[in-house]
Write a protein that holds these residues in place. Structure first.
Motif, PDB file in Angstrom:
ATOM      1  N   LEU A 178      -3.136   6.645  -2.252  1.00 36.68           N
ATOM      2  CA  LEU A 178      -4.254   6.405  -1.346  1.00 36.68           C
ATOM      3  C   LEU A 178      -5.070   7.672  -1.124  1.00 36.68           C
ATOM      4  O   LEU A 178      -4.523   8.744  -0.877  1.00 36.68           O
TER       5      LEU A 178
ATOM      6  N   TYR B  28      -8.357   8.890   1.220  1.00 38.62           N
ATOM      7  CA  TYR B  28      -9.257   8.559   2.321  1.00 38.62           C
ATOM      8  C   TYR B  28     -10.445   9.504   2.287  1.00 38.62           C
ATOM      9  O   TYR B  28     -10.298  10.713   2.146  1.00 38.62           O
TER      10      TYR B  28
ATOM     11  N   LEU C 107       0.815  -1.214   0.000  1.00 38.77           N
ATOM     12  CA  LEU C 107       0.000   0.000   0.000  1.00 38.77           C
ATOM     13  C   LEU C 107       0.850   1.267   0.000  1.00 38.77           C
ATOM     14  O   LEU C 107       0.411   2.311  -0.466  1.00 38.77           O
TER      15      LEU C 107
ATOM     16  N   ALA D  71      -1.032   9.709   1.917  1.00 41.58           N
ATOM     17  CA  ALA D  71      -2.481   9.578   1.730  1.00 41.58           C
ATOM     18  C   ALA D  71      -3.132  10.953   1.655  1.00 41.58           C
ATOM     19  O   ALA D  71      -2.785  11.868   2.404  1.00 41.58           O
TER      20      ALA D  71
END
Length: 104
Positions: free
Chosen positions: A9, A11, A4, A33
């Motif tokens: 990423l 969120y 990951l 992220a």
């Protein structure tokens, strides 16, 4: 979960104190992220959809970006109202479509 760390990423959680705590936790593990639809403009554009957050938190969240930290502080301090919460499923479909297009 090392794989990951090499992914882009994003969120997206509720705009409330716990949503920002989860974002903070994600960023502690995956510093790159990004958040989506967790900003002041989204919150204010959906004021009619606000509900109360049952048990707000007020922990120190060191991994938030300045704009996120500012909104989190305002939520903790009740600047916008007591226990303000915008659940992600209450955000307009048009806003979600626009945000997901921008994340590509």
């Amino acid at each position: 979960m090392k794989w990951l760390a090499h992914k882009d990423l994003v969120y997206w959680g509720d705009i409330d104190t716990h949503g920002f705590a989860i974002l903070n936790s994600v960023r502690r593990s995956f510093g790159g992220a990004r958040s989506m639809l967790m900003d002041r403009a989204t919150l204010l554009a959906h004021e009619e959809q606000w509900v109360g957050e049952p048990n707000p938190t007020n922990e120190h969240l060191e991994a938030l970006l300045p704009d996120e930290a500012s909104l989190y502080t305002d939520l903790v301090e009740g600047v916008l109202g007591s226990s303000v919460r915008l659940e992600q499923e209450r955000i307009s479909y048009a806003a979600v479509l626009d945000a997901t297009r921008q994340c590509r």
